[in-house]
Scaffold this motif. Structure first.
Motif, PDB file in Angstrom:
ATOM      1  N   PHE A   1       1.015  -1.117  -0.028  1.00 12.14           N
ATOM      2  CA  PHE A   1       0.017  -0.119   0.172  1.00 12.14           C
ATOM      3  C   PHE A   1       0.828   1.132  -0.033  1.00 12.14           C
ATOM      4  N   VAL A   2       0.608   2.062  -0.836  1.00  3.79           N
ATOM      5  CA  VAL A   2       1.670   2.973  -1.350  1.00  3.79           C
ATOM      6  C   VAL A   2       1.148   4.346  -0.803  1.00  3.79           C
ATOM      7  N   VAL A   3       2.333   4.766   0.293  1.00  2.20           N
ATOM      8  CA  VAL A   3       1.649   5.957   0.163  1.00  2.20           C
ATOM      9  C   VAL A   3       2.191   7.111   0.050  1.00  2.20           C
ATOM     10  N   GLU A   4       1.508   8.313  -0.650  1.00  3.00           N
ATOM     11  CA  GLU A   4       2.993   9.814  -1.623  1.00  3.00           C
ATOM     12  C   GLU A   4       2.516  11.003  -0.493  1.00  3.00           C
ATOM     13  N   GLY A   5       3.692  11.648  -1.216  1.00  2.55           N
ATOM     14  CA  GLY A   5       4.464  12.336  -0.312  1.00  2.55           C
ATOM     15  C   GLY A   5       5.266  13.279  -1.214  1.00  2.55           C
ATOM     16  N   GLU A   6       5.839  14.827  -0.192  1.00  6.86           N
ATOM     17  CA  GLU A   6       6.725  15.031  -0.609  1.00  6.86           C
ATOM     18  C   GLU A   6       7.607  15.585   0.870  1.00  6.86           C
ATOM     19  N   VAL A   7       8.717  16.245  -0.012  1.00  5.55           N
ATOM     20  CA  VAL A   7       9.980  16.847   1.285  1.00  5.55           C
ATOM     21  C   VAL A   7       9.447  17.563   2.499  1.00  5.55           C
ATOM     22  N   GLY A   8       9.128  17.521   3.382  1.00  5.43           N
ATOM     23  CA  GLY A   8       8.420  17.661   4.678  1.00  5.43           C
ATOM     24  C   GLY A   8       7.244  17.600   5.252  1.00  5.43           C
ATOM     25  N   GLU A   9       6.646  16.748   5.024  1.00  6.99           N
ATOM     26  CA  GLU A   9       5.135  16.624   4.788  1.00  6.99           C
ATOM     27  C   GLU A   9       5.342  14.860   5.091  1.00  6.99           C
ATOM     28  N   THR A  10       4.560  15.178   6.706  1.00  7.51           N
ATOM     29  CA  THR A  10       4.448  13.952   7.238  1.00  7.51           C
ATOM     30  C   THR A  10       3.627  12.345   7.077  1.00  7.51           C
TER      31      THR A  10
ATOM     32  N   LEU B   1       6.309   9.037   8.798  1.00  8.66           N
ATOM     33  CA  LEU B   1       7.643   9.263   8.499  1.00  8.66           C
ATOM     34  C   LEU B   1       7.143  10.697   7.710  1.00  8.66           C
ATOM     35  N   THR B   2       8.451  11.444   7.917  1.00  5.86           N
ATOM     36  CA  THR B   2       8.755  12.480   7.723  1.00  5.86           C
ATOM     37  C   THR B   2       9.881  12.980   6.793  1.00  5.86           C
ATOM     38  N   VAL B   3      10.167  12.710   5.779  1.00  2.98           N
ATOM     39  CA  VAL B   3      11.991  13.381   4.721  1.00  2.98           C
ATOM     40  C   VAL B   3      11.939  14.721   5.596  1.00  2.98           C
ATOM     41  N   THR B   4      13.671  15.051   6.049  1.00  5.45           N
ATOM     42  CA  THR B   4      12.689  16.379   6.533  1.00  5.45           C
ATOM     43  C   THR B   4      13.727  17.583   5.482  1.00  5.45           C
ATOM     44  N   GLU B   5      14.949  16.413   4.512  1.00  4.73           N
ATOM     45  CA  GLU B   5      15.975  17.279   4.052  1.00  4.73           C
ATOM     46  C   GLU B   5      16.581  16.288   3.106  1.00  4.73           C
ATOM     47  N   VAL B   6      16.397  16.762   1.952  1.00  4.16           N
ATOM     48  CA  VAL B   6      17.554  16.012   0.761  1.00  4.16           C
ATOM     49  C   VAL B   6      18.642  16.911   0.370  1.00  4.16           C
ATOM     50  N   ARG B   7      20.340  16.849   0.623  1.00  2.23           N
ATOM     51  CA  ARG B   7      20.927  17.389   0.213  1.00  2.23           C
ATOM     52  C   ARG B   7      21.855  16.384  -1.494  1.00  2.23           C
ATOM     53  N   VAL B   8      22.372  17.031  -1.978  1.00  2.16           N
ATOM     54  CA  VAL B   8      23.519  16.276  -2.849  1.00  2.16           C
ATOM     55  C   VAL B   8      25.418  16.678  -2.601  1.00  2.16           C
TER      56      VAL B   8
ATOM     57  N   VAL C   1      23.114  11.227  -3.298  1.00  2.00           N
ATOM     58  CA  VAL C   1      21.570  11.753  -3.188  1.00  2.00           C
ATOM     59  C   VAL C   1      21.671  11.316  -1.317  1.00  2.00           C
ATOM     60  N   VAL C   2      21.934  12.877  -0.233  1.00  2.00           N
ATOM     61  CA  VAL C   2      21.519  12.674   1.069  1.00  2.00           C
ATOM     62  C   VAL C   2      19.756  12.671   1.566  1.00  2.00           C
ATOM     63  N   VAL C   3      19.644  12.089   2.157  1.00  2.25           N
ATOM     64  CA  VAL C   3      17.763  12.480   2.248  1.00  2.25           C
ATOM     65  C   VAL C   3      18.184  11.762   4.113  1.00  2.25           C
ATOM     66  N   ASP C   4      17.498  13.002   4.675  1.00  2.00           N
ATOM     67  CA  ASP C   4      17.655  12.782   6.036  1.00  2.00           C
ATOM     68  C   ASP C   4      16.122  12.561   6.403  1.00  2.00           C
ATOM     69  N   ALA C   5      16.158  11.596   7.210  1.00  2.00           N
ATOM     70  CA  ALA C   5      14.600  11.144   7.412  1.00  2.00           C
ATOM     71  C   ALA C   5      13.964  11.244   9.187  1.00  2.00           C
ATOM     72  N   THR C   6      12.669  11.012   9.600  1.00  2.00           N
ATOM     73  CA  THR C   6      12.693  11.053  10.967  1.00  2.00           C
ATOM     74  C   THR C   6      11.092  10.264  10.897  1.00  2.00           C
ATOM     75  N   TRP C   7      11.821   9.180  11.608  1.00  2.00           N
ATOM     76  CA  TRP C   7      10.860   7.875  11.913  1.00  2.00           C
ATOM     77  C   TRP C   7      10.094   8.448  13.047  1.00  2.00           C
ATOM     78  N   ARG C   8       9.107   7.686  13.510  1.00  2.00           N
ATOM     79  CA  ARG C   8       8.123   7.525  15.027  1.00  2.00           C
ATOM     80  C   ARG C   8       6.919   6.938  15.202  1.00  2.00           C
ATOM     81  N   ALA C   9       7.525   5.128  15.361  1.00  2.00           N
ATOM     82  CA  ALA C   9       6.990   4.408  15.861  1.00  2.00           C
ATOM     83  C   ALA C   9       6.044   4.617  16.442  1.00  2.00           C
ATOM     84  N   THR C  10       4.106   4.426  16.015  1.00  2.00           N
ATOM     85  CA  THR C  10       2.991   3.976  17.038  1.00  2.00           C
ATOM     86  C   THR C  10       3.120   3.218  17.579  1.00  2.00           C
TER      87      THR C  10
END
Length: 206
Positions: free
Chosen positions: A40-49, A57-64, A82-91
């Motif tokens: 089940f795919v949940v789609e989103g953008e950088v900065g969206e929880t 899950l929030t992808v907080t920043e993308v760098r190169v 491509v450096v992807v910073d993400a924040t996980w919060r288990a529920t």
């Protein structure tokens, strides 16, 4: 000659629609039992929880970056990192998040490196935000339109570990013109060690 690379944070503006179309085709043309097995795919953008039921899950920043540096090593990209910073919060309980990959517009998939302290997985306790940095070595042609796929099920050629489970697909927001600019630029990034994230990095949650 490559020039100084500016730090880039993207706020993606276009949702990934290709995955939706592919999902519809999968249900329509494959046998019913195989369609049920699809993630089940949940789609989103950088900065969206994104709510994956078992975690937020929030992808907080993308760098190169062309070069990654850590405490004991330095890594130079074959293409560019491509450096992807993400924040996980288990529920729902302590959770290991094993799936991480970037996919380009041609469907090519790139798995993360563990060089210089970059993560290939994460382990989060319920109720706490856990910061993770993923690093992907990618060629120039793969940058524009790339998406990152993150999940608790591990990545594999057929995504077998993610069947009947939620996965996040986040548009990295890199346009063709930006891809050319980023490729020509030059930057060194020191990935942060995994750890508890400040409350302010929770994306839409604030």
């Amino acid at each position: 000659m490559r020039h100084g690379r500016r730090r880039i944070t993207w706020k993606g503006t276009a949702l990934v629609v290709g995955a939706v179309t592919a999902g519809c085709a999968l249900v329509t043309y494959l046998p019913q039992d195989k369609g049920i097995d699809a993630p089940f795919v949940v789609e989103g953008e950088v900065g969206e929880t994104l709510d994956l039921t078992y975690a937020e899950l929030t992808v907080t920043e993308v760098r190169v970056a062309d070069t990654l540096t850590g405490y004991t090593e330095t890594a130079v990209a074959g293409g560019t990192f491509v450096v992807v910073d993400a924040t996980w919060r288990a529920t729902q309980g302590e959770t290991i998040f094993s799936g991480a990959e970037v996919t380009d517009r041609q469907g090519r998939r790139f798995w993360p490196t563990d060089l210089t302290g970059c993560s290939t997985s994460a382990n989060a306790q319920p109720g706490y935000a856990w910061h993770t940095t993923y690093c992907f070595d990618m060629p120039r042609a793969a940058l524009a339109g790339a998406t990152v796929r993150l999940a608790r099920g591990g990545q594999s050629e057929d995504h077998a570990g993610q069947r009947r489970d939620a996965v996040a697909v986040v548009d990295l927001g890199i346009t063709a013109s930006e891809a050319d600019e980023l490729w020509e630029a030059e930057e060194t990034v020191s990935p942060e060690e995994p750890g508890y994230a400040p409350a302010s990095t929770g994306g839409d949650e604030g």
